[in-house]
Design a protein around this motif. Sequence first.
Motif, PDB file in Angstrom:
ATOM      1  N   ALA A  28       0.829  -1.209   0.000  1.00 37.94           N
ATOM      2  CA  ALA A  28       0.000   0.000   0.000  1.00 37.94           C
ATOM      3  C   ALA A  28       0.860   1.255   0.000  1.00 37.94           C
ATOM      4  CB  ALA A  28      -0.934  -0.008   1.214  1.00 37.94           C
ATOM      5  N   CYS A  29       1.892   1.274   0.830  1.00 36.21           N
ATOM      6  CA  CYS A  29       2.763   2.455   0.904  1.00 36.21           C
ATOM      7  C   CYS A  29       3.638   2.589  -0.342  1.00 36.21           C
ATOM      8  CB  CYS A  29       3.648   2.365   2.148  1.00 36.21           C
ATOM      9  SG  CYS A  29       2.736   2.499   3.705  1.00 36.21           S
ATOM     10  N   GLN A  67       2.855   1.453  -3.477  1.00 35.22           N
ATOM     11  CA  GLN A  67       2.131   1.642  -4.729  1.00 35.22           C
ATOM     12  C   GLN A  67       1.067   2.734  -4.677  1.00 35.22           C
ATOM     13  OE1 GLN A  67       0.562  -2.150  -5.959  1.00 35.22           O
ATOM     14  NE2 GLN A  67       2.564  -3.150  -5.954  1.00 35.22           N
ATOM     15  N   ARG A  68       0.491   3.000  -3.470  1.00 36.58           N
ATOM     16  CA  ARG A  68      -0.654   3.905  -3.440  1.00 36.58           C
ATOM     17  C   ARG A  68      -0.478   5.114  -2.522  1.00 36.58           C
ATOM     18  NH1 ARG A  68      -2.716  -1.121  -2.704  1.00 36.58           N
ATOM     19  NH2 ARG A  68      -3.420  -0.759  -0.564  1.00 36.58           N
ATOM     20  N   TRP A  69       0.015   4.892  -1.319  1.00 33.78           N
ATOM     21  CA  TRP A  69       0.013   5.940  -0.300  1.00 33.78           C
ATOM     22  C   TRP A  69       1.435   6.258   0.139  1.00 33.78           C
ATOM     23  CZ3 TRP A  69      -4.587   7.265  -1.309  1.00 33.78           C
ATOM     24  CH2 TRP A  69      -5.608   6.348  -1.469  1.00 33.78           C
ATOM     25  N   HIS A  70       2.142   7.013  -0.704  1.00 31.47           N
ATOM     26  CA  HIS A  70       3.561   7.293  -0.461  1.00 31.47           C
ATOM     27  C   HIS A  70       3.767   8.174   0.766  1.00 31.47           C
ATOM     28  CE1 HIS A  70       4.464   5.414  -4.277  1.00 31.47           C
ATOM     29  NE2 HIS A  70       3.600   6.209  -4.895  1.00 31.47           N
ATOM     30  N   ALA A 113     -11.095   5.407  -1.435  1.00 30.93           N
ATOM     31  CA  ALA A 113     -10.782   5.286  -2.860  1.00 30.93           C
ATOM     32  C   ALA A 113     -11.852   4.494  -3.596  1.00 30.93           C
ATOM     33  CB  ALA A 113      -9.417   4.633  -3.046  1.00 30.93           C
ATOM     34  N   CYS A 114     -12.458   3.521  -2.920  1.00 27.02           N
ATOM     35  CA  CYS A 114     -13.510   2.709  -3.538  1.00 27.02           C
ATOM     36  C   CYS A 114     -14.823   3.462  -3.667  1.00 27.02           C
ATOM     37  CB  CYS A 114     -13.731   1.432  -2.726  1.00 27.02           C
ATOM     38  SG  CYS A 114     -12.326   0.313  -2.701  1.00 27.02           S
ATOM     39  N   GLU A 150      -5.175  11.871   2.390  1.00 29.32           N
ATOM     40  CA  GLU A 150      -3.926  11.273   2.879  1.00 29.32           C
ATOM     41  C   GLU A 150      -3.129  12.281   3.700  1.00 29.32           C
ATOM     42  OE1 GLU A 150      -0.059   8.747   1.210  1.00 29.32           O
ATOM     43  OE2 GLU A 150      -1.335   9.868  -0.185  1.00 29.32           O
ATOM     44  N   ASP A 170      -8.055   3.367   1.556  1.00 32.65           N
ATOM     45  CA  ASP A 170      -8.495   2.375   0.567  1.00 32.65           C
ATOM     46  C   ASP A 170     -10.011   2.360   0.459  1.00 32.65           C
ATOM     47  OD1 ASP A 170      -5.962   1.596  -0.154  1.00 32.65           O
ATOM     48  OD2 ASP A 170      -5.892  -0.138   1.177  1.00 32.65           O
ATOM     49  N   ALA A 217      -9.016  12.249  -7.460  1.00 35.50           N
ATOM     50  CA  ALA A 217      -7.591  12.105  -7.154  1.00 35.50           C
ATOM     51  C   ALA A 217      -7.135  13.202  -6.199  1.00 35.50           C
ATOM     52  CB  ALA A 217      -6.771  12.143  -8.445  1.00 35.50           C
TER      53      ALA A 217
END
Length: 422
Positions: free
Chosen positions: A96-97, A99-102, A129-130, A150, A126, A143
Motif C-alpha cells: 500500500a505504501c 504503490q498507493r500511499w507514499h 478510494a472505492c 492522505e 483504501d 484524485a
Amino acid sequence: MAETLDPYLVDLERLHADLDRVVERDPVFLPVATKRQALLMAASASSRAQAVLARLVGCAEDVADAEGHRDVASWLTHRTHDSLTTTRRAQRLGVACEQRWHRVGLGLLGRRMSVDQAQVIVAALDELACGRDLVEAPAEEWAEVLVRAEVYLVEQAVGFGPRELRRLGERLLEVVAPQWAEELERRQLEAAERAARRRTTLSVQHHGDGTAFIRARVPESVALRVTTMLEAFTNPRKENGEQAGAEADGRRVPYERRLGEAFCSLIEALDPARLPLHGGDATTLVITMDLATLTAGLGTATLADGSRITAGEARRLACTAGLVPAVLGTRSVPLDLGHATRLFSPGQRKALAIRDRECRADGCSMPATWCEAHHLKPWSAGGRTDLANALLLCSHHHHLIHDDRYLHQRMPNGDLRFARRT
C-alpha cells in the motif's frame, strides 16, 4: 577474496550488532527515569524496524517468484517460522505504501506514526478510494480528494492513536470533500443493508446434553431490536463496570447467562397465535431523521444506539415495527413523535390475510401468515392505516418496494409488478 556486502546489508548487520549490545544489558535495575525513556525509545525502534520490513516486503515479490512461492509473505513465513498473519499484514502495508500511499510510507519511516496507525490510515484511504464509483465523481477531482485525505490523516497521526484515527477515517469525506459526503454515506449504507440481508444466517447445533448452540448473523437494526427485548427481561444496570444480577444465594450471575435466560423467557412469552413476528407487534424503535429526509425517502436516519440506516430502511421498518420516528425540522427541533398506532392492528392484519391470502406481488405465492402489511401511500406522506391503503407483501417484496433500484406498478387486479431500473 571476501564477498563485498551491499551497503543496505551492511547497515542491517550494524543494526543487529547494536541490538546484540542492548540485549546483553539487563534493564531490571535501571532508574525509573531511564526505564521511562528506554521504553519510548525501544517502542520507536521496534516501530521503525517494522516499517523497514514492510517497505522491503512491499518491493520483494521477485524473491518469492525466484523460489516459486505464492508471494513474499509465504516465502518469509517459511524462512522465519513467523506467523503468516504477521507477514501478510506487513506485506499489505508495504504494498500500500509502495504503490498507493507514499506519504503514509514516508511518515512511517520518518517516525511520525506507528505501524498500527499506518494500518488504520491505509484502510481508511483504501475504503475512500472505492467510493468514487458510488458518487460518480470525475477522476481528476477524486484524485485531489484522495491527496487531501492522505495529507489530513498523516497530519492527524501526530496527535491521535489508531482508535481515534479510525473514527476520523469513518468521517473523512466530511472533512476533505463535504459536497459528496452525504451521498456517499447514503449509498454505502444502502449497499451495507443489502449485504447484511444476504449474509443473514441462523444455525442451531444440538450438543446432546440438553442444550443447543444458536448462532446468528443478522442486520444491526435487528440485533438492536433483540437486545431491546432481552434487556426488558434482564433490567440491566452496571455496578463497578459489571452488569448486576445474582443467584438466590448471592452468587453473581454472568451477564451473558442472564441474556440467555432472557432469550428463553422471550420465546416462552411469544403468542403462537400471533406468529410470525411481523404479523403481530414488533419491538419499538426510536429513529431520528429530518422531515425532508423522511418525506423524500433519501438520506440516512439514526437509531437509538447511534447506528445509521438509510431513510428507505426506516420507511420500511415503519410498516412492520413499533416505530417511533423523532422527526426533526430546522435547527433539530422535534416536529413529531410518532406512535405505534401507525401500525396495522392485529384485527386489520387478519382482515388483510382473509382478503389477500398471499403476497400481492405478481407471481409470488408466499402465504399471508408470512407476509407484512404495507402502506400503499406511505404514512410519512399522509397515508392512512386502513385496509383501502394496505396490501400484503412478503419480506422479499417488501424490501423491493422500498429499494430505489426497482420500479413497481399496480396491475388491474391490484397486484404489484416489479421491474429493475435500466
